[in-house]
Design an enzyme around this catalytic site. Structure first.
Site, PDB file in Angstrom:
ATOM      1  N   GLN A 126       0.831  -1.205   0.000  1.00 42.28           N
ATOM      2  CA  GLN A 126       0.000   0.000   0.000  1.00 42.28           C
ATOM      3  C   GLN A 126       0.869   1.261   0.000  1.00 42.28           C
ATOM      4  O   GLN A 126       1.594   1.507   0.968  1.00 42.28           O
ATOM      5  CB  GLN A 126      -0.879  -0.009   1.250  1.00 42.28           C
ATOM      6  CG  GLN A 126      -1.787   1.193   1.391  1.00 42.28           C
ATOM      7  CD  GLN A 126      -2.537   1.190   2.724  1.00 42.28           C
ATOM      8  OE1 GLN A 126      -2.060   0.613   3.695  1.00 42.28           O
ATOM      9  NE2 GLN A 126      -3.694   1.812   2.766  1.00 42.28           N
ATOM     10  N   GLY A 127       0.770   2.056  -1.046  1.00 42.03           N
ATOM     11  CA  GLY A 127       1.566   3.285  -1.143  1.00 42.03           C
ATOM     12  C   GLY A 127       0.705   4.523  -0.933  1.00 42.03           C
ATOM     13  O   GLY A 127       0.397   5.240  -1.893  1.00 42.03           O
ATOM     14  N   TYR A 128       0.287   4.749   0.300  1.00 38.43           N
ATOM     15  CA  TYR A 128      -0.487   5.949   0.640  1.00 38.43           C
ATOM     16  C   TYR A 128       0.436   6.985   1.313  1.00 38.43           C
ATOM     17  O   TYR A 128       0.633   8.071   0.818  1.00 38.43           O
ATOM     18  CB  TYR A 128      -1.614   5.603   1.630  1.00 38.43           C
ATOM     19  CG  TYR A 128      -2.915   5.119   1.026  1.00 38.43           C
ATOM     20  CD1 TYR A 128      -2.968   4.492  -0.209  1.00 38.43           C
ATOM     21  CD2 TYR A 128      -4.117   5.276   1.720  1.00 38.43           C
ATOM     22  CE1 TYR A 128      -4.163   4.049  -0.737  1.00 38.43           C
ATOM     23  CE2 TYR A 128      -5.322   4.836   1.203  1.00 38.43           C
ATOM     24  CZ  TYR A 128      -5.346   4.222  -0.019  1.00 38.43           C
ATOM     25  OH  TYR A 128      -6.537   3.785  -0.519  1.00 38.43           O
ATOM     26  N   SER A 129       0.996   6.604   2.509  1.00 41.06           N
ATOM     27  CA  SER A 129       1.713   7.578   3.339  1.00 41.06           C
ATOM     28  C   SER A 129       3.007   8.056   2.702  1.00 41.06           C
ATOM     29  O   SER A 129       3.680   7.307   1.982  1.00 41.06           O
ATOM     30  CB  SER A 129       2.056   6.956   4.688  1.00 41.06           C
ATOM     31  OG  SER A 129       0.911   6.413   5.273  1.00 41.06           O
ATOM     32  N   GLU A 244     -10.041  -1.182   5.413  1.00 41.39           N
ATOM     33  CA  GLU A 244      -8.816  -1.419   6.182  1.00 41.39           C
ATOM     34  C   GLU A 244      -9.106  -1.285   7.678  1.00 41.39           C
ATOM     35  O   GLU A 244      -8.716  -2.117   8.485  1.00 41.39           O
ATOM     36  CB  GLU A 244      -7.722  -0.424   5.763  1.00 41.39           C
ATOM     37  CG  GLU A 244      -6.435  -0.592   6.567  1.00 41.39           C
ATOM     38  CD  GLU A 244      -5.319   0.373   6.151  1.00 41.39           C
ATOM     39  OE1 GLU A 244      -5.528   1.188   5.242  1.00 41.39           O
ATOM     40  OE2 GLU A 244      -4.236   0.287   6.760  1.00 41.39           O
ATOM     41  N   SER A 381      -4.466   7.314  12.390  1.00 46.49           N
ATOM     42  CA  SER A 381      -4.242   7.193  13.842  1.00 46.49           C
ATOM     43  C   SER A 381      -5.561   7.303  14.618  1.00 46.49           C
ATOM     44  O   SER A 381      -6.552   7.825  14.107  1.00 46.49           O
ATOM     45  CB  SER A 381      -3.281   8.283  14.317  1.00 46.49           C
ATOM     46  OG  SER A 381      -3.958   9.517  14.382  1.00 46.49           O
ATOM     47  N   ASN A 382      -5.547   6.816  15.853  1.00 41.08           N
ATOM     48  CA  ASN A 382      -6.777   6.852  16.658  1.00 41.08           C
ATOM     49  C   ASN A 382      -7.245   8.281  16.939  1.00 41.08           C
ATOM     50  O   ASN A 382      -8.440   8.531  17.046  1.00 41.08           O
ATOM     51  CB  ASN A 382      -6.571   6.071  17.960  1.00 41.08           C
ATOM     52  CG  ASN A 382      -6.622   4.564  17.716  1.00 41.08           C
ATOM     53  OD1 ASN A 382      -6.624   4.122  16.565  1.00 41.08           O
ATOM     54  ND2 ASN A 382      -6.685   3.784  18.776  1.00 41.08           N
ATOM     55  N   GLU A 383      -6.284   9.214  17.032  1.00 41.94           N
ATOM     56  CA  GLU A 383      -6.683  10.610  17.257  1.00 41.94           C
ATOM     57  C   GLU A 383      -7.495  11.103  16.049  1.00 41.94           C
ATOM     58  O   GLU A 383      -8.520  11.765  16.198  1.00 41.94           O
ATOM     59  CB  GLU A 383      -5.450  11.512  17.447  1.00 41.94           C
ATOM     60  CG  GLU A 383      -4.692  11.291  18.754  1.00 41.94           C
ATOM     61  CD  GLU A 383      -3.812  10.047  18.731  1.00 41.94           C
ATOM     62  OE1 GLU A 383      -3.411   9.613  17.625  1.00 41.94           O
ATOM     63  OE2 GLU A 383      -3.532   9.491  19.809  1.00 41.94           O
TER      64      GLU A 383
HETATM   65  C1  LIG Z   1       3.891  -0.213  11.431  1.00 42.99           C
HETATM   66  C2  LIG Z   1       3.254   0.713  10.449  1.00 42.99           C
HETATM   67  C3  LIG Z   1       2.857   0.230   9.222  1.00 42.99           C
HETATM   68  C4  LIG Z   1       2.310   1.087   8.280  1.00 42.99           C
HETATM   69  N1  LIG Z   1       2.012   0.592   7.036  1.00 42.99           N
HETATM   70  C5  LIG Z   1       1.600   1.438   6.058  1.00 42.99           C
HETATM   71  C6  LIG Z   1       1.449   0.974   4.714  1.00 42.99           C
HETATM   72  O1  LIG Z   1       1.621  -0.213   4.415  1.00 42.99           O
HETATM   73  N2  LIG Z   1       1.127   1.873   3.782  1.00 42.99           N
HETATM   74  C7  LIG Z   1       0.900   3.200   4.047  1.00 42.99           C
HETATM   75  O2  LIG Z   1       0.575   3.953   3.145  1.00 42.99           O
HETATM   76  N3  LIG Z   1       1.053   3.674   5.308  1.00 42.99           N
HETATM   77  C8  LIG Z   1       1.409   2.835   6.314  1.00 42.99           C
HETATM   78  N4  LIG Z   1       1.595   3.301   7.601  1.00 42.99           N
HETATM   79  C9  LIG Z   1       1.492   4.735   7.835  1.00 42.99           C
HETATM   80  C10 LIG Z   1       0.342   5.172   8.718  1.00 42.99           C
HETATM   81  O3  LIG Z   1      -0.866   5.159   8.038  1.00 42.99           O
HETATM   82  C11 LIG Z   1       0.719   6.562   9.254  1.00 42.99           C
HETATM   83  O4  LIG Z   1       1.806   6.374  10.126  1.00 42.99           O
HETATM   84  C12 LIG Z   1      -0.412   7.228   9.969  1.00 42.99           C
HETATM   85  O5  LIG Z   1      -1.407   7.613   9.062  1.00 42.99           O
HETATM   86  C13 LIG Z   1       0.059   8.460  10.784  1.00 42.99           C
HETATM   87  O6  LIG Z   1       0.783   9.325   9.990  1.00 42.99           O
HETATM   88  P1  LIG Z   1       2.257   9.850  10.413  1.00 42.99           P
HETATM   89  O7  LIG Z   1       3.074   8.665  10.815  1.00 42.99           O
HETATM   90  O8  LIG Z   1       2.758  10.697   9.309  1.00 42.99           O
HETATM   91  O9  LIG Z   1       2.019  10.703  11.724  1.00 42.99           O
HETATM   92  P2  LIG Z   1       1.547  12.214  11.807  1.00 42.99           P
HETATM   93  O10 LIG Z   1       0.428  12.436  10.842  1.00 42.99           O
HETATM   94  O11 LIG Z   1       2.731  13.103  11.697  1.00 42.99           O
HETATM   95  O12 LIG Z   1       0.962  12.267  13.266  1.00 42.99           O
HETATM   96  C14 LIG Z   1       1.798  12.378  14.414  1.00 42.99           C
HETATM   97  C15 LIG Z   1       0.910  12.414  15.651  1.00 42.99           C
HETATM   98  O13 LIG Z   1       0.058  13.559  15.607  1.00 42.99           O
HETATM   99  C16 LIG Z   1      -1.304  13.186  15.710  1.00 42.99           C
HETATM  100  N5  LIG Z   1      -2.121  14.050  14.836  1.00 42.99           N
HETATM  101  C17 LIG Z   1      -1.833  14.412  13.559  1.00 42.99           C
HETATM  102  N6  LIG Z   1      -2.823  15.195  13.055  1.00 42.99           N
HETATM  103  C18 LIG Z   1      -3.762  15.306  14.044  1.00 42.99           C
HETATM  104  C19 LIG Z   1      -5.034  15.963  14.136  1.00 42.99           C
HETATM  105  N7  LIG Z   1      -5.540  16.638  13.123  1.00 42.99           N
HETATM  106  N8  LIG Z   1      -5.741  15.822  15.298  1.00 42.99           N
HETATM  107  C20 LIG Z   1      -5.252  15.107  16.353  1.00 42.99           C
HETATM  108  N9  LIG Z   1      -4.045  14.472  16.314  1.00 42.99           N
HETATM  109  C21 LIG Z   1      -3.313  14.566  15.184  1.00 42.99           C
HETATM  110  C22 LIG Z   1      -1.361  11.746  15.229  1.00 42.99           C
HETATM  111  O14 LIG Z   1      -2.458  11.040  15.782  1.00 42.99           O
HETATM  112  C23 LIG Z   1      -0.039  11.191  15.745  1.00 42.99           C
HETATM  113  O15 LIG Z   1      -0.172  10.836  17.101  1.00 42.99           O
HETATM  114  C24 LIG Z   1       2.113   2.455   8.583  1.00 42.99           C
HETATM  115  C25 LIG Z   1       2.490   2.939   9.843  1.00 42.99           C
HETATM  116  C26 LIG Z   1       3.057   2.091  10.771  1.00 42.99           C
HETATM  117  C27 LIG Z   1       3.461   2.642  12.108  1.00 42.99           C
END
Ligand SMILES: Cc1cc2nc3c(=O)[nH]c(=O)nc-3n(C[C@H](O)[C@H](O)[C@H](O)COP(=O)(O)OP(=O)(O)OC[C@H]3O[C@@H](n4cnc5c(N)ncnc54)[C@H](O)[C@@H]3O)c2cc1C
Length: 396
Positions: A126-129, A244, A381-383
């Site tokens: 999955q290439g989203y993030s 998902e 994320s849960n937030e």
């Molecule tokens: C083990 C693992 C596997 C993963 N696998 C995949 C994958 O296969 N493909 C893919 O595309 N992605 C994948 N991800 C990425 C995942 O979807 C992102 O890590 C996630 O969406 C959070 O984004 P970020 O890491 O950039 O954190 P950030 O967006 O930078 O967030 C950092 C913190 O700030 C909080 N935050 C951010 N914005 C807000 C807001 N508006 N309100 C309240 N709190 C906020 C977040 O909850 C978090 O606690 C994976 C992540 C992990 C850890």
């Protein structure tokens, strides 16, 4: 309302249990229980075993070769698989991309890709993030520029789970940088063997290289690999995410984890009394069991709605939050139950001759605890999920 299983459902459970007893090799379930990586080959073997039985794509409609099980059948199957320590079914092709192709893909894409997902010929990731585009996914920058009958892709994806095994990646790419954020995104299928793709591993807290960075440097992608319409990718991406999130709830894993922690808590400790007699521990155990029972029922209700054609909506966010809190609470209770023996978190410590210190059941505890920190982060994320729930349910 009768909440007991019918005779038919009990018979189905017996059939699944017999299948697992006959087809799940002990060395595989032992690895799963101890948190040891199965590697690509191990996952592929289990995928093939389930496919041969017709039980791999149990959430797919029959017209696409699926088993089209109802919510109770899925629940029973997942519960039995988790209890038997069967490998998890890798979801990227089966439960994420497939529903998108089935709803929005062309006939040619459905005919080509869906059978290859079933046969295991294609391993999807999955290439989203991206760095800087996780929670704020719509700000993604990976660019796809049309050049004749190809798109030329440049940019970077990150946290790509098991991307090291994948031969295909489904990607969100920016095709219109002038449009409003969500309106300039497209959903593209990219061959990982294309020139210009580099995959770099990231090691997680438990010591495993489960995720990766993926770089795109002038990667040429045929236009027929676009899913649906150009610049409509955000709609498809959101549809995929609801599937998902519902899957992340992991009722079966929680049930198996809860059974395991109860077994450990009943073992006599150094002071001659089992931990389960400690009122504080017992209260936490009881609370998480109640939460799990409530969530299992909600999970079945949402799956049945989805089976009757309604895409899960905000409910998938609720399941994701509640399901992951429960799984992490069970991990935490287990870690507390094994006390100082929850030390050998690196995979090396539970593999080969590196026998864990302490009782055998303590070996994988720290690895699971650390690995499952991810549950409240990925899939949104849960937030972020709480924000979605508040907005939809309270108009915030
Ligand atoms: C083990 C693992 C596997 C993963 N696998 C995949 C994958 O296969 N493909 C893919 O595309 N992605 C994948 N991800 C990425 C995942 O979807 C992102 O890590 C996630 O969406 C959070 O984004 P970020 O890491 O950039 O954190 P950030 O967006 O930078 O967030 C950092 C913190 O700030 C909080 N935050 C951010 N914005 C807000 C807001 N508006 N309100 C309240 N709190 C906020 C977040 O909850 C978090 O606690 C994976 C992540 C992990 C850890």
């Amino acid at each position: 309302m009768d909440l007991n299983y019918s005779d038919e459902e009990q018979a189905f459970r017996a059939e699944v249990r017999a299948f697992l007893a006959e087809n799940l090799p002990a060395e595989v379930s032992d690895k799963v229980r101890r948190g040891i990586s199965l590697g690509k080959e191990g996952h592929e073997k289990w995928h093939a075993t389930l496919n041969a039985r017709g039980w791999l794509a149990y959430n797919w409609p029959r017209e696409f070769g699926g088993a089209e099980w109802n919510a109770v059948q899925r629940h029973i199957f997942e519960e039995e698989c988790a209890a038997a320590y069967a490998p998890r079914i890798v979801p990227f092709g089966l439960s994420m991309l497939a529903p998108v192709l089935q709803k929005f893909g062309s006939k040619a894409q459905q005919d080509h890709y869906l059978p290859r997902i079933l046969s295991g010929e294609d391993w999807w990731c999955q290439g989203y993030s991206e760095p800087g585009a996780g929670s704020d996914l719509a700000s993604l920058k990976t660019r796809a520029v049309r050049d004749g009958d190809h798109y030329v892709v440049n940019g970077q994806k990150t946290w790509t789970t098991l991307g090291q095994y994948a031969n295909w990646i489904f990607c969100l790419v920016r095709t219109d940088p002038e449009a409003k954020q969500q309106e300039g995104i497209s959903f593209l299928l990219i061959d990982m063997n294309s020139p210009g793709i580099t995959v770099r591993p990231i090691v997680l807290l438990d010591g495993t290289p489960e995720v990766n960075e993926v770089f795109f440097d002038d990667v040429r992608v045929p236009v027929e690999n676009l899913v649906g319409e150009e610049n409509k990718g955000w709609t498809y991406a959101k549809y995929l995410l609801t599937h998902e999130r519902t899957n992340i709830a992991g009722v079966g894993f929680s049930q198996a984890g809860l059974d395991a922690v109860k077994r450990i808590a009943r073992i006599e400790t150094a002071n001659g009394r089992p931990l389960v007699e400690n009122p504080h521990f017992a209260a936490r155990l009881a609370q998480v069991e109640i939460d799990l029972m409530a969530m299992a029922t909600t999970n079945m209700r949402i799956i049945s709605q989805a089976a009757s054609g309604q895409a899960p909506g905000v409910e998938s966010s609720m399941l994701k939050v509640k399901g992951t809190i429960i799984r992490q609470e069970i991990n935490d209770l287990t870690r507390r139950a094994v006390g100082p023996y929850a030390m050998p978190f690196a995979s090396e410590a539970v593999e080969g001759d590196n026998a864990p210190i302490g009782p055998e059941y303590a070996g994988p505890v720290a690895a699971h605890y650390f690995n499952n920190r991810k549950l409240s982060i990925f899939g949104g994320s849960n937030e972020i999920q709480r924000g979605i729930i508040a907005k939809v349910k309270m108009g915030g």
